[in-house]
Design a protein around this motif. Structure first.
Motif, PDB file in Angstrom:
ATOM      1  N   PRO A  99       5.818   7.260  -6.373  1.00  0.00           N
ATOM      2  CA  PRO A  99       7.032   7.960  -6.819  1.00  0.00           C
ATOM      3  C   PRO A  99       6.735   9.283  -7.533  1.00  0.00           C
ATOM      4  CG  PRO A  99       7.248   5.607  -7.241  1.00  0.00           C
ATOM      5  CD  PRO A  99       5.827   5.830  -6.789  1.00  0.00           C
ATOM      6  N   PRO A 125      -5.551   2.317   4.867  1.00  0.00           N
ATOM      7  CA  PRO A 125      -4.400   2.544   3.987  1.00  0.00           C
ATOM      8  C   PRO A 125      -4.729   3.342   2.732  1.00  0.00           C
ATOM      9  CG  PRO A 125      -4.443   0.261   4.727  1.00  0.00           C
ATOM     10  CD  PRO A 125      -5.701   0.899   5.237  1.00  0.00           C
ATOM     11  N   GLU A 126      -5.921   3.145   2.153  1.00  0.00           N
ATOM     12  CA  GLU A 126      -6.244   3.839   0.908  1.00  0.00           C
ATOM     13  C   GLU A 126      -6.474   5.337   1.131  1.00  0.00           C
ATOM     14  OE1 GLU A 126      -7.998   1.572   2.418  1.00  0.00           O
ATOM     15  OE2 GLU A 126     -10.070   2.266   2.701  1.00  0.00           O
ATOM     16  N   ALA A 158       1.485   0.945 -12.094  1.00  0.00           N
ATOM     17  CA  ALA A 158       2.372   2.068 -11.787  1.00  0.00           C
ATOM     18  C   ALA A 158       1.728   2.990 -10.752  1.00  0.00           C
ATOM     19  CB  ALA A 158       2.709   2.846 -13.046  1.00  0.00           C
ATOM     20  N   ALA A 159       0.409   3.171 -10.866  1.00  0.00           N
ATOM     21  CA  ALA A 159      -0.284   4.099  -9.970  1.00  0.00           C
ATOM     22  C   ALA A 159      -0.238   3.635  -8.525  1.00  0.00           C
ATOM     23  CB  ALA A 159      -1.728   4.272 -10.398  1.00  0.00           C
ATOM     24  N   SER A 160      -0.104   2.318  -8.307  1.00  0.00           N
ATOM     25  CA  SER A 160      -0.132   1.818  -6.939  1.00  0.00           C
ATOM     26  C   SER A 160       1.252   1.419  -6.439  1.00  0.00           C
ATOM     27  CB  SER A 160      -1.075   0.618  -6.840  1.00  0.00           C
ATOM     28  OG  SER A 160      -0.537  -0.478  -7.549  1.00  0.00           O
ATOM     29  N   THR A 161       2.294   1.691  -7.218  1.00  0.00           N
ATOM     30  CA  THR A 161       3.646   1.391  -6.756  1.00  0.00           C
ATOM     31  C   THR A 161       4.009   2.343  -5.633  1.00  0.00           C
ATOM     32  OG1 THR A 161       4.285   0.818  -8.986  1.00  0.00           O
ATOM     33  CG2 THR A 161       6.059   1.206  -7.439  1.00  0.00           C
ATOM     34  N   PRO A 162       4.409   1.805  -4.482  1.00  0.00           N
ATOM     35  CA  PRO A 162       4.752   2.725  -3.399  1.00  0.00           C
ATOM     36  C   PRO A 162       6.134   3.337  -3.592  1.00  0.00           C
ATOM     37  CG  PRO A 162       4.555   0.445  -2.590  1.00  0.00           C
ATOM     38  CD  PRO A 162       4.508   0.400  -4.089  1.00  0.00           C
ATOM     39  N   PHE A 163       6.254   4.654  -3.342  1.00  0.00           N
ATOM     40  CA  PHE A 163       7.577   5.199  -3.065  1.00  0.00           C
ATOM     41  C   PHE A 163       7.980   4.736  -1.672  1.00  0.00           C
ATOM     42  CE2 PHE A 163      10.080   8.462  -0.885  1.00  0.00           C
ATOM     43  CZ  PHE A 163      11.195   8.494  -1.690  1.00  0.00           C
ATOM     44  N   ILE A 164       7.017   4.817  -0.760  1.00  0.00           N
ATOM     45  CA  ILE A 164       7.232   4.386   0.626  1.00  0.00           C
ATOM     46  C   ILE A 164       5.878   3.941   1.163  1.00  0.00           C
ATOM     47  CG2 ILE A 164       6.888   6.722   1.605  1.00  0.00           C
ATOM     48  CD1 ILE A 164       9.212   6.076   3.580  1.00  0.00           C
ATOM     49  N   THR A 165       5.890   2.988   2.081  1.00  0.00           N
ATOM     50  CA  THR A 165       4.643   2.504   2.675  1.00  0.00           C
ATOM     51  C   THR A 165       4.301   3.357   3.908  1.00  0.00           C
ATOM     52  OG1 THR A 165       5.815   0.984   4.126  1.00  0.00           O
ATOM     53  CG2 THR A 165       5.149   0.129   1.958  1.00  0.00           C
ATOM     54  N   PHE A 177      -4.556   7.556   2.440  1.00  0.00           N
ATOM     55  CA  PHE A 177      -3.387   8.416   2.214  1.00  0.00           C
ATOM     56  C   PHE A 177      -3.384   9.031   0.811  1.00  0.00           C
ATOM     57  CE2 PHE A 177      -1.843   5.553   5.609  1.00  0.00           C
ATOM     58  CZ  PHE A 177      -1.504   6.509   6.552  1.00  0.00           C
ATOM     59  N   LEU A 178      -4.036   8.371  -0.138  1.00  0.00           N
ATOM     60  CA  LEU A 178      -4.078   8.881  -1.510  1.00  0.00           C
ATOM     61  C   LEU A 178      -5.317   9.733  -1.773  1.00  0.00           C
ATOM     62  CD1 LEU A 178      -2.832   5.728  -3.500  1.00  0.00           C
ATOM     63  CD2 LEU A 178      -1.491   7.513  -2.377  1.00  0.00           C
ATOM     64  N   PHE A 220      12.637   1.669  -5.153  1.00  0.00           N
ATOM     65  CA  PHE A 220      12.485   2.574  -4.006  1.00  0.00           C
ATOM     66  C   PHE A 220      12.407   1.821  -2.671  1.00  0.00           C
ATOM     67  CE2 PHE A 220      10.766   5.177  -7.540  1.00  0.00           C
ATOM     68  CZ  PHE A 220      11.608   6.263  -7.423  1.00  0.00           C
ATOM     69  N   HIS A 243      14.104   4.758  -0.531  1.00  0.00           N
ATOM     70  CA  HIS A 243      13.203   5.867  -0.155  1.00  0.00           C
ATOM     71  C   HIS A 243      13.756   6.657   1.038  1.00  0.00           C
ATOM     72  CE1 HIS A 243      10.952   2.384   1.930  1.00  0.00           C
ATOM     73  NE2 HIS A 243      11.547   3.042   2.893  1.00  0.00           N
ATOM     74  N   THR A 253       0.848  -1.192   0.000  1.00  0.00           N
ATOM     75  CA  THR A 253       0.000   0.000   0.000  1.00  0.00           C
ATOM     76  C   THR A 253       0.880   1.237   0.000  1.00  0.00           C
ATOM     77  OG1 THR A 253      -1.621  -1.169   1.325  1.00  0.00           O
ATOM     78  CG2 THR A 253      -1.807   1.225   1.239  1.00  0.00           C
ATOM     79  N   PRO A 254       0.682   2.120  -0.958  1.00  0.00           N
ATOM     80  CA  PRO A 254       1.533   3.312  -0.943  1.00  0.00           C
ATOM     81  C   PRO A 254       1.074   4.323   0.093  1.00  0.00           C
ATOM     82  CG  PRO A 254       0.302   3.103  -3.039  1.00  0.00           C
ATOM     83  CD  PRO A 254      -0.249   2.098  -2.085  1.00  0.00           C
ATOM     84  N   PHE A 255       2.033   4.908   0.805  1.00  0.00           N
ATOM     85  CA  PHE A 255       1.752   6.180   1.481  1.00  0.00           C
ATOM     86  C   PHE A 255       1.708   7.256   0.418  1.00  0.00           C
ATOM     87  CE2 PHE A 255       3.413  10.211   3.082  1.00  0.00           C
ATOM     88  CZ  PHE A 255       2.477  10.493   4.056  1.00  0.00           C
ATOM     89  N   ILE A 256       2.676   7.170  -0.508  1.00  0.00           N
ATOM     90  CA  ILE A 256       2.757   8.113  -1.618  1.00  0.00           C
ATOM     91  C   ILE A 256       3.433   7.381  -2.770  1.00  0.00           C
ATOM     92  CG2 ILE A 256       4.994   9.088  -0.898  1.00  0.00           C
ATOM     93  CD1 ILE A 256       3.903  11.888  -1.754  1.00  0.00           C
ATOM     94  N   MET A 301       1.511  -5.200 -10.004  1.00  0.00           N
ATOM     95  CA  MET A 301       1.220  -3.914  -9.371  1.00  0.00           C
ATOM     96  C   MET A 301       1.229  -2.827 -10.442  1.00  0.00           C
ATOM     97  SD  MET A 301       3.274  -2.351  -6.140  1.00  0.00           S
ATOM     98  CE  MET A 301       3.699  -4.018  -5.561  1.00  0.00           C
TER      99      MET A 301
END
Lengths: 158, 158
Positions: free
Chosen positions: A11, B105-106, B3-10, B108-109, A108, A123, A6-9, B1
């Motif tokens: 890239p 979790p969802e 691209a839109a859901s790839t996390p930079f960081i969780t 954050f976006l 990342f 990250h 699950t992304p916080f954010i 996964m």
């Protein structure tokens, strides 16, 4: 989507955040009188020109290393005219955008050794670079105020 | 996964980053002599005690609002003893951990309106709070140096 992924954010959104910070930092550099950039400081700390050169020497090299494994980095903090710093700054801005798009998204979350000495998740390494910029820019705000100059508003990232 | 859901960081890793910053900021608060926290400043800026109270009044309330939709927030920046600030700080630290685990979790976006006036993706709102802390802490480093006090190392988040 599993909890671990699950992304916080994403890239893309993080890059947009960073470039917003970079626009603000550029305005802070530009707010300094040319003759104070490498001479003025408070409490014996480094002048803002040196801090700006440190930020330049960390940002694009971190992203380039993440793409290519090439971790070379200039350590020059030598005084130079403000226009030359801004030129290097703008060059980095374009390179960061270009290189960022080449980072494989899964990287990342991977652990890398940056510049042969900093080992952490990519990250965290990138956030360290951004946070170091915010930290030193905060010092720059104090220098500007001590010089009687109003710094650009913190919330404006346009 | 995708691209839109790839996390930079969780979310978990971002919370760990933030709490690392908070441990450092706590050390900066603690480094100030009690009688300088609400009196000393450079360039006519706010003293560090006021900045610390601002940070306290933004962090936990942002996370609580994200969980519950309750956006109440204290605006008090009144002077108080350092031990009282540190007590409020530690209370916030525990509350942030507890509340963070309750954010779906969802979310954050998603775009939220925080405190009835700041509308942005939740991750941007939270990064604003963290970046504001780093920014003001950087000012605190200058105040400490101007007072002849060595600040804690920036890279140590233990």
């Amino acid at each position: 989507m599993s909890a671990a992924s699950t992304p916080f954010i994403t890239p893309d959104a993080l890059l947009a955040q960073w470039q917003g910070h970079r626009r603000l930092t550029r305005r802070v550099i530009d707010a300094f009188p040319d003759d104070q950039l490498f001479t003025f400081s408070v409490g014996g700390m480094r002048p803002f020109g040196e801090l700006a050169m440190e930020i330049i020497n960390m940002g694009e090299p971190m992203v380039r290393g993440a793409v290519s494994g090439d971790w070379t980095m200039s350590r020059s903090r030598d005084p130079r005219p403000k226009q030359e710093i801004l030129r290097l700054w703008d060059e980095s801005t374009g390179q960061i955008d270009t290189l960022w798009a080449q980072i494989p998204p899964e990287r990342f979350l991977e652990t890398l050794s940056a510049f042969g000495q900093y080992t952490d998740a990519l990250h965290n390494l990138i956030l360290y670079v951004i946070d170091n910029e915010i930290h030193h820019r905060g010092q720059g705000y104090v220098y500007l105020r001590a010089l009687g100059i109003e710094p650009p508003p913190f919330y404006d990232r346009s």
